[in-house]
Design an enzyme around this catalytic site. Structure first.
Site, short mmCIF file in Angstrom:
data_model
loop_
_atom_site.label_atom_id
_atom_site.label_comp_id
_atom_site.label_asym_id
_atom_site.label_seq_id
_atom_site.Cartn_x
_atom_site.Cartn_y
_atom_site.Cartn_z
N ASP A 273 0.31 -1.45 -0.42
CA ASP A 273 0.47 0.07 -0.13
C ASP A 273 0.69 1.36 0.09
OD1 ASP A 273 -2.60 -1.32 0.33
OD2 ASP A 273 -2.06 -1.93 2.35
N GLU A 274 2.14 0.75 -0.66
CA GLU A 274 2.72 2.08 -0.13
C GLU A 274 2.46 3.21 -1.89
OE1 GLU A 274 5.77 -1.35 0.60
OE2 GLU A 274 3.90 -0.69 -0.98
N THR B 295 2.18 -12.48 3.19
CA THR B 295 1.18 -12.97 1.66
C THR B 295 1.87 -14.52 1.22
OG1 THR B 295 0.11 -12.94 -0.04
CG2 THR B 295 2.93 -12.48 0.28
N LYS C 52 2.35 2.18 -5.21
CA LYS C 52 2.74 1.55 -6.52
C LYS C 52 2.75 1.91 -8.13
CE LYS C 52 3.21 -2.81 -4.84
NZ LYS C 52 2.65 -2.58 -3.38
N GLY D 127 1.02 14.22 -4.01
CA GLY D 127 0.00 14.53 -3.66
C GLY D 127 -0.56 12.80 -4.50
N VAL E 216 -6.98 -0.39 -1.07
CA VAL E 216 -7.90 -0.30 -1.63
C VAL E 216 -8.79 -1.61 -2.73
CG1 VAL E 216 -7.23 -0.39 -4.50
CG2 VAL E 216 -6.29 0.96 -3.03
N GLY F 212 -4.53 -3.98 -4.60
CA GLY F 212 -4.94 -3.23 -5.39
C GLY F 212 -3.41 -2.28 -5.48
N HIS F 213 -4.44 -1.55 -6.75
CA HIS F 213 -3.22 -0.14 -7.23
C HIS F 213 -4.29 0.85 -7.15
CE1 HIS F 213 0.54 -2.87 -7.03
NE2 HIS F 213 0.20 -3.00 -8.39
N GLN G 51 1.76 -6.35 -2.62
CA GLN G 51 2.05 -6.39 -1.27
C GLN G 51 3.70 -5.84 -1.35
OE1 GLN G 51 1.04 -9.40 -2.87
NE2 GLN G 51 -0.80 -9.77 -1.99
N THR H 41 -9.63 -4.09 -0.07
CA THR H 41 -10.09 -4.58 1.29
C THR H 41 -11.24 -3.87 1.61
OG1 THR H 41 -9.00 -4.21 2.71
CG2 THR H 41 -8.42 -6.45 1.58
N GLY H 42 -10.81 -2.68 1.28
CA GLY H 42 -11.59 -1.61 2.32
C GLY H 42 -11.27 -1.19 3.93
N ARG H 43 -10.36 -2.25 4.42
CA ARG H 43 -10.50 -2.21 5.58
C ARG H 43 -8.70 -1.46 5.44
NH1 ARG H 43 -7.34 -8.35 6.88
NH2 ARG H 43 -6.49 -7.76 4.92
#
Length: 428
Positions: A13-14, A239, A16, A415, A299, A40-41, A224, A301-303
């Site tokens: 989640d950085e 993972t 990418k 941004g 992105v 996800g991206h 990941q 999972t919505g977690r």
């Protein structure tokens, strides 16, 4: 030209997708080399349109780029088709997407087993997405998996599904008291879905190696991050594949000697999703601030993502494990308006200072961050386009992260937009 690997240097989640999008116009190929639809991206185009991608490489949004789902990926056919439809409904050309014949198919029984296993584990759960990724990779390693090419031969597909369900149904019915799956229904459903992607199945190894021989540039895109790697991550909270740079050659089918650049993605602070240790995690108002200001929601999972200050120990580790040559630092703008910005420079483990990743799982669980505080900045940096445009304190923060991480910070995100990037050194 050779191949470039794009790898998350933290827990994923950085950002990418932003890096892939930035490089997109200079590339001929973008390859997703591992993982499944458990990551996800997010890509934001210049016109403000936002796209969330899960299986399909980010290069799909750049006209003229060839996109490959490599052999190291596990593919849920229904998710693939839904994602394709979503893109096509928004007038994105998907004709250049190819699917490796040797990628593994994620089957309905993988999802069923993943969900019941996590529920059964209770407080000991790993924190999977429940999408069947782990069970699919288990079958791959156990040599009982179903590969993409199997949909081209109904007899082979049927044999494999029947053999798999002889065991899986026993697990579902006798251990977890769940209903078993009908092999014929699974085969029929898989073949029906295959009609939507059969024309994309290719010998992608051959195509990619020929592309390199022609001097074309390939970006190998992982999902990941380093600390979620099954070998090099915070096991067992990882993972089921190798998102680290070494996994790129295996997951795409090209030789490691073809890779000459490894671009690591670092967030200007740290986040992770799911269970597991997180030394710099914040449980106070600053953690809430980073989560809210950074929009920290997964992105796929919505977690909600857990948040913490920048951890230089894991950044140094990522540099070594991946052989990172350049870093792309994202979300620097989120730190604007802080009076001071802490950086974790080392850990305290059982009363002793540790400058590198603890060797044992116990050591990492017990690690307490040792912080160095940098002066913050109040200016809005979202409009900065050169390093010199940044406030002096923001420049000093970036240079300190560069020193601590051990690799050059070549790009800086200020941004979410495609144009909101400072390039200090060209990657391609």
């Amino acid at each position: 030209m050779a191949a470039i690997v794009l790898i998350g240097a933290q827990w994923g989640d950085e950002g990418k997708g932003k890096a892939t999008d930035l490089l997109g116009e200079k590339l001929q190929w973008v390859v997703r080399y591992q993982g499944g639809n458990n990551a996800g991206h997010t890509v934001v185009l210049p016109n403000g349109e936002t796209f969330a991608l899960h299986l399909i490489p980010s290069g799909i949004l750049t006209p003229g780029v060839n996109n490959v789902i490599g052999n190291g990926v596990v593919v849920d056919p229904s998710v693939l088709l839904a994602e394709l439809k979503g893109l096509e409904d928004r007038d994105v050309d998907t004709s250049r997407l190819l699917l490796s014949a040797d990628a593994h198919l994620l089957m309905p029984y993988h999802v069923a087993i993943d969900k019941v296993t996590e529920r059964f584990l209770g407080n000991s759960k790993i924190g999977t997405t429940g999408r069947g990724i782990g069970p699919c990779y288990q079958d791959k390693i156990a040599r009982v998996g179903v590969r993409v090419a199997d949909v081209l031969d109904e007899k082979i597909l049927t044999q494999k599904v029947e053999a798999a369900l002889e065991v899986k149904n026993q697990i579902l019915t006798k251990i977890y008291n769940r209903k078993g799956l009908d092999p014929n229904e699974v085969v029929d459903g898989t073949l029906e879905l295959a009609e939507g992607f059969k024309h994309r199945i290719s010998d992608t190894r051959l195509l990619l190696n020929h592309a390199l021989e022609r001097g074309e540039t390939i970006l190998l895109e992982g999902s990941q991050g380093t600390l979620l790697d099954v070998d090099h991550g915070t096991y067992p909270y990882v993972t089921s594949s190798n998102p680290t740079a070494g996994g790129a050659a295996v997951g795409a089918g090209i030789g490691p000697g073809r890779i000459d650049t490894v671009l690591g993605i670092l967030k200007a602070y740290t986040t992770r999703v799911g269970e597991g240790p997180f030394p710099t995690e914040l449980f106070d108002e600053w953690g809430a601030y980073l989560a809210k200001t950074g929009g920290e929601v997964g992105v796929t999972t919505g977690r909600a993502r857990r948040t913490g200050w920048f951890d230089a120990v894991i950044a140094r580790y990522a540099t070594r494990v991946n052989g990172i040559t350049d870093y792309f630092l994202t979300k620097l703008d989120v730190l604007s308006s802080l009076e001071t910005v802490p950086i974790c420079v080392a850990y305290e483990v059982d009363g002793e200072r540790v400058d590198d990743m603890p060797m044992t799982q116990t050591g990492f669980h017990h690690a307490k961050p040792i912080y160095e505080e940098m002066p913050g900045w109040w200016e809005d940096i979202s409009g900065c386009r050169t390093f010199e445009d940044l406030p002096k304190n923001a420049q000093d923060y970036v240079l300190r992260l560069e020193e601590l991480s051990g690799a050059h910070i070549s790009c800086i995100g200020v941004g979410p937009g495609r144009d909101q990037t400072i390039v200090r050194r060209e990657i391609v």
